[in-house]
Enzyme design. Structure first.
Site, PDB file in Angstrom:
ATOM      1  N   LEU A   1      -1.272  -7.624  -6.340  1.00  0.00           N
ATOM      2  CA  LEU A   1      -2.571  -6.985  -6.182  1.00  0.00           C
ATOM      3  C   LEU A   1      -2.905  -5.953  -7.322  1.00  0.00           C
ATOM      4  CD1 LEU A   1      -2.581  -6.658  -2.417  1.00  0.00           C
ATOM      5  CD2 LEU A   1      -3.507  -8.504  -3.946  1.00  0.00           C
TER       6      LEU A   1
ATOM      7  N   PRO B   1      -3.127  -2.130 -13.676  1.00  0.00           N
ATOM      8  CA  PRO B   1      -2.930  -0.712 -14.391  1.00  0.00           C
ATOM      9  C   PRO B   1      -4.343   0.136 -14.354  1.00  0.00           C
ATOM     10  CG  PRO B   1      -2.089  -2.383 -15.964  1.00  0.00           C
ATOM     11  CD  PRO B   1      -2.573  -3.151 -14.492  1.00  0.00           C
TER      12      PRO B   1
ATOM     13  N   GLY C   1      -6.003   0.411  -8.549  1.00  0.00           N
ATOM     14  CA  GLY C   1      -5.290   0.561  -7.165  1.00  0.00           C
ATOM     15  C   GLY C   1      -5.931   0.463  -6.120  1.00  0.00           C
TER      16      GLY C   1
ATOM     17  N   GLN D   1      13.742  21.700   5.971  1.00  0.00           N
ATOM     18  CA  GLN D   1      13.593  23.095   6.166  1.00  0.00           C
ATOM     19  C   GLN D   1      14.490  23.341   7.328  1.00  0.00           C
ATOM     20  OE1 GLN D   1      11.803  25.235   4.394  1.00  0.00           O
ATOM     21  NE2 GLN D   1      12.159  27.045   5.371  1.00  0.00           N
TER      22      GLN D   1
ATOM     23  N   GLU E   1      -0.807   1.018   0.041  1.00  0.00           N
ATOM     24  CA  GLU E   1      -1.641   0.350   1.185  1.00  0.00           C
ATOM     25  C   GLU E   1      -2.981   1.156   1.339  1.00  0.00           C
ATOM     26  OE1 GLU E   1      -1.047  -2.266   3.124  1.00  0.00           O
ATOM     27  OE2 GLU E   1       0.766  -2.762   2.038  1.00  0.00           O
TER      28      GLU E   1
END
Length: 374
Positions: A121, A124, A127, A329, A356
């Protein structure tokens, strides 16, 4: 009975498998960056690769909630291995949108664990904006020629089958089944990542790749529709993946703060620590309840599942990042060392907010839906 109660025994079985086969290998896989070969072999014996596929093909016939339970429990033990294993479920799209011939050719390989799969999918320059994909499929006399580059592909170079999203006309897309052995298919260098190190990631380069007509999934102009439906299921699976990381970090923090003694008493007795742990638990349980709700809506065929899945994705991945950070932490200086699992979990968690669809994109989608309800 609730979904959780119905699947209690199933969860226990997956948890035993994950603790036996995934957890002992997690730290070494993270250090080496090698794909989880042994994990895949063990998973195949248990039938995990075939979990979402029909029983008629030897699969598990599992619904989306069972898939999420499996993903959560595996990610609790090793997020990288869970990611690689879950990628074998991608080609359940062949069952949803493909022909009987395609199912007969592909599904048995996936169910047996003989082949692995991957999305094709992201690009470059595309997204979250999936419709900006420039990979092109051109029809020939007896098939298609595909050209383009897919980026950040999970299982890139390791998977056998790639479900490639490609433009078939100016405004339409198709889905194609590309095999790694097809002439013209090559792979970029393996990416060096912050986390998920045992899950291979690379470019998939498609240079005049010829695929026969039978490898086209459904209608060549309905690929966007198919991929959005496939991504809805994947979104819930990957929400469960993030939830597993968050749950594991919470468990580790509870265990450590009960054992660690400071000023003559367990760290867990300090009020500030208890407040922080309570907030961690709230995040985990709220995320789990929302994901369960999304699964119930999806199983019931309710269109509201789409927005609920986006809410679950945001809650689960934000919980993963927040809870793993808090776990580090609570470990103090030890949490910053690779000797302890919370350091790995924190690195693994970050990408869950990015893939996703970024959480920012999902927030826009959620807001849009709620505005339309007014």
């Amino acid at each position: 009975m609730t979904l959780e109660a119905d699947y209690r025994d199933f969860r226990d079985n997956i948890r035993r498998f994950a603790q036996t086969e995934l957890a002992p290998r997690a730290a070494e896989l993270d250090r080496s960056g090698e794909p989880p070969h042994q994990v895949h072999q063990a998973a195949a014996k248990l039938g995990i690769p075939g979990l979402p596929y029909p029983e008629s093909y030897g699969g598990g016939g599992a619904d989306i909630f069972a898939q999420c339970v499996a993903m959560e429990e595996m990610a609790r033990a090793c997020a990288s291995s869970a990611l690689s294993l879950g990628s074998s479920w991608i080609l359940s799209a062949v069952v949803d949108f493909g022909s009987k011939d395609q199912q007969d050719r592909i599904v048995p390989q996936m169910v047996a664990g003989e082949a692995r799969s991957a999305w094709g999918l992201t690009e470059p320059k595309g997204g979250s904006d999936l419709m900006a994909a420039s990979t092109k499929a051109t029809r020939t006399g007896d098939g298609w020629i595909i050209n383009g580059v897919k980026r950040f592909i999970t299982n890139g170079g390791w998977a056998d089958w790639y479900m490639v999203f490609a433009r078939t006309s100016e405004k339409r897309f198709g889905l194609f089944l590309v095999n790694k052995a097809d002439p013209g298919v090559s792979f970029g260098a393996q990416e060096k990542k912050m986390g998920m190190r045992a899950s291979p990631t690379s470019d998939v380069i498609l240079d005049n790749v010829i695929v026969p007509e039978w490898r086209l999934l459904g209608d060549p102009e309905r690929g966007a529709e198919y991929i959005n439906k496939a991504l809805l299921k994947s979104r819930m699976q990957m929400s469960a993946h993030a939830l597993g990381i968050a749950g594991a970090a919470l468990t580790e923090a509870l265990r450590y703060t009960k054992e660690r003694v400071q000023f003559g008493q367990p760290v867990a007795d300090f009020q500030l620590v208890r407040g922080l742990v309570a907030d961690m638990a709230i995040k985990v349980e709220a995320a789990r309840a929302t994901l369960c709700s999304a699964c119930e809506l999806y199983i019931g065929g309710d269109p509201a599942a789409k927005t609920q899945a986006s809410i679950a994705k945001v809650l689960c991945s934000d919980a993963a990042m927040a809870v793993t950070t808090d776990a580090v932490q609570l470990y103090g200086g030890y949490g910053y060392l690779q000797d302890y699992p919370v350091e790995r979990m924190m690195r693994d968690a970050k990408v869950t907010q990015i893939w996703e669809g970024t959480n920012q994109i999902h927030r826009l989608m959620i807001a849009k839906d709620f505005y339309e309800r007014v």
